[in-house]
Design an enzyme around this catalytic site. Structure first.
Site, PDB file in Angstrom:
ATOM      1  N   GLU A   1     -13.043  -8.407  -4.465  1.00  0.00           N
ATOM      2  CA  GLU A   1     -12.431  -8.413  -5.829  1.00  0.00           C
ATOM      3  C   GLU A   1     -13.078  -9.537  -6.685  1.00  0.00           C
ATOM      4  O   GLU A   1     -12.920 -10.415  -7.296  1.00  0.00           O
ATOM      5  CB  GLU A   1     -11.250  -9.311  -5.591  1.00  0.00           C
ATOM      6  CG  GLU A   1     -10.156  -8.427  -4.823  1.00  0.00           C
ATOM      7  CD  GLU A   1      -8.834  -9.115  -4.815  1.00  0.00           C
ATOM      8  OE1 GLU A   1      -8.616 -10.100  -5.318  1.00  0.00           O
ATOM      9  OE2 GLU A   1      -7.979  -8.554  -3.944  1.00  0.00           O
TER      10      GLU A   1
ATOM     11  N   GLU B   1      -6.886  -4.242   1.494  1.00  0.00           N
ATOM     12  CA  GLU B   1      -5.804  -5.218   1.396  1.00  0.00           C
ATOM     13  C   GLU B   1      -4.385  -4.705   0.872  1.00  0.00           C
ATOM     14  O   GLU B   1      -4.484  -3.847  -0.226  1.00  0.00           O
ATOM     15  CB  GLU B   1      -6.336  -6.509   0.713  1.00  0.00           C
ATOM     16  CG  GLU B   1      -7.129  -7.369   1.267  1.00  0.00           C
ATOM     17  CD  GLU B   1      -7.289  -8.566   0.271  1.00  0.00           C
ATOM     18  OE1 GLU B   1      -6.669  -8.940  -0.329  1.00  0.00           O
ATOM     19  OE2 GLU B   1      -8.488  -9.263   0.565  1.00  0.00           O
TER      20      GLU B   1
END
Length: 472
Positions: free
Chosen positions: A187, A375
């Site tokens: 991320e 995720e």
């Protein structure tokens, strides 16, 4: 599309929106099932075996940065309890374990000297995975930059591309003989936005002037890290993990539609498109044209890397509208808590349809070979009572999101795996220990582990039992 207003549903009362039973077999025999973690959130042992401070250690020592003054000095003590925790991974039926490496534990000075004790620890962890027939997936960078590098400018300093490449090479040489799957960055948008622009995350830097150089150096590093791994580990499968959300305009007004395009450029397009050779998404967000001030000759080529897979990390959808009060972005989010939609304990919208739509969106890129959900999960206000955690809301969440993944797969999306976030309740960044995402409940005073009802349901699902979530 217009925002759909539903009757408000409290997170504790969330029930599945689809009643179709699911089983592992529906996804095919080659589909990978894993659970994801991050070093800083679970390891603890921040002063053991030669590890140096990372930016989160320093950030957590500052008053008011972490809810309740929490810190990760002990976290889940995974550093010492990894063997029993990997036994839990096995017990739950997951066959892949995603974990990140602590840069500060391996290179305490950021570059140069290798800390053998840190390397030895991860070798023991990898060996234990293999002994349990669990495939290790390594994430090189999950936000815990060595503080010594932050003092030198951190991600604002272009030299970090060299430092990161060196770190990647050390890790490839140390662990590449037993690890096939690698994720370069986790991320990067969160690092640039929360860490260097709003200051909500470590290292706590604020200012829009930081955003563009940090974005560019992260984008260069994701490609350079990939090249280092490819050179040293030609048979490895190399990916990158980006956060993503379906972005919906609050109305069909031209201003709101433009705002949604800008948000989509930042949240979904910013890091994948340079790697695919498409450049930065300046068409939707002209402010990104200013990134040319930080580009050097040859950078457009250096930004490219042909990843074997892209990891998508999806939790919620986002509704935005135009705002004159937000210079540069000219938009604001319409919070889920104000839209009367189901939310998690963090106020994040529960949006399985958003998972489906974002998978379809990323499948449209010609250069994307394979997608993996690296995720997905939910924080709820879990309570341990009589040795049990009855988290029916989380069971329903997983059921609905997995149903959306299956729908996308059946509609032609090349999605090959799913990683639940996360194994253990852990240090959830600025939320501290107040946000519990785990399939396993952790008593942070005693470090006792208790498998939640959602963990038991997942175990049954992975045994190919038909999963019919609690609906009453």
């Amino acid at each position: 599309m217009e925002t759909v207003i539903n009757h408000h549903i409290k997170e504790s009362d969330y029930r599945p929106t689809t009643t179709s039973p699911l089983s592992r077999g529906d996804f095919g025999s080659d589909f990978k099932w894993g659970v994801a973690t991050a070093a800083y959130q679970i390891e603890g042992a921040v002063y053991e075996d030669g590890r140096s401070d990372c930016v989160w250690d320093v950030f957590a020592r500052k008053k008011g940065k972490i809810r309740n003054g929490d810190h990760a000095r002990h976290a889940c003590d995974f550093y010492n309890k990894y063997e029993q925790d990997l036994e839990l991974v096995k017990e739950l039926g997951f066959e892949q374990f995603r974990f990140s490496l602590s840069w500060s534990r391996i290179l305490p000075d950021g570059h140069g000297r290798v800390n053998q004790a840190g390397v030895d620890y991860y070798n023991r962890l990898i060996d234990k995975c293999i002994a349990l027939d669990i495939e290790p997936w390594i994430t090189l960078y999950h936000w815990d930059l060595p503080q010594i590098l932050e003092r030198a400018g951190g991600w604002k300093n272009r030299r970090i591309v060299e430092w990161f490449a060196e770190y990647a090479a050390v890790c490839a040489n140390a662990f590449g003989d037993r690890v096939q799957h690698w994720i370069v960055l986790n991320e990067p948008m969160a690092v640039a936005g929360l860490g260097y622009t709003t200051g909500e995350h470590a290292p706590g830097n604020k200012g829009i002037h930081n955003f563009l150089p940090v974005v560019h150096h992260l984008a260069l590093s994701q490609a350079e890290g990939g090249r280092v791994l490819r050179q040293l580990l030609p048979n490895a499968r190399i990916g990158n993990a980006i956060s993503c959300s379906q972005v919906i305009p609050n109305s069909q007004s031209a201003a709101d539609i433009r705002a949604a395009r800008r948000a989509d450029a930042l949240m979904n397009r910013l890091f994948i498109e340079p790697a695919l050779g498409l450049g930065y998404p300046k068409d939707a967000f002209p402010f990104l044209s200013n990134i040319k001030r930080f580009m050097r000759e040859g950078d457009r080529e250096k930004l490219k890397f042909d990843f074997d897979f892209w990891g998508l990390q999806n939790y919620f959808s986002v509704v935005v509208q135009h705002s004159y009060l937000a210079p540069v972005m000219w938009l604001k989010e319409v919070p889920a808590t104000l839209r009367n939609v189901p939310t998690t304990g963090l106020g994040w919208e529960i949006s399985p349809s958003g998972m489906y739509e974002i998978l379809k969106q990323f499948q449209q890129y010609k250069g994307v070979r394979e997608l993996v959900i690296t995720e997905n999960g939910a924080a709820f206000k879990d309570k341990l009572k009589d040795g049990n955690v009855e988290d029916h809301g989380r069971q329903a969440y997983y059921h609905d999101y997995l149903d959306a993944v299956l729908k996308a797969k059946n509609d032609g999306v090349n999605i090959t795996g799913y990683f639940a976030w996360t194994l253990l309740d852990n240090f959830e960044w600025a939320h501290g220990y107040s946000a519990r995402f785990g399939l396993v409940y952790v008593d942070f005073k005693t470090q006792e582990r208790t498998v939640k009802e959602s963990g038991k349901w997942f175990a049954g699902f992975l045994k190919n039992q038909k999963w019919e979530p609690v609906s009453n």
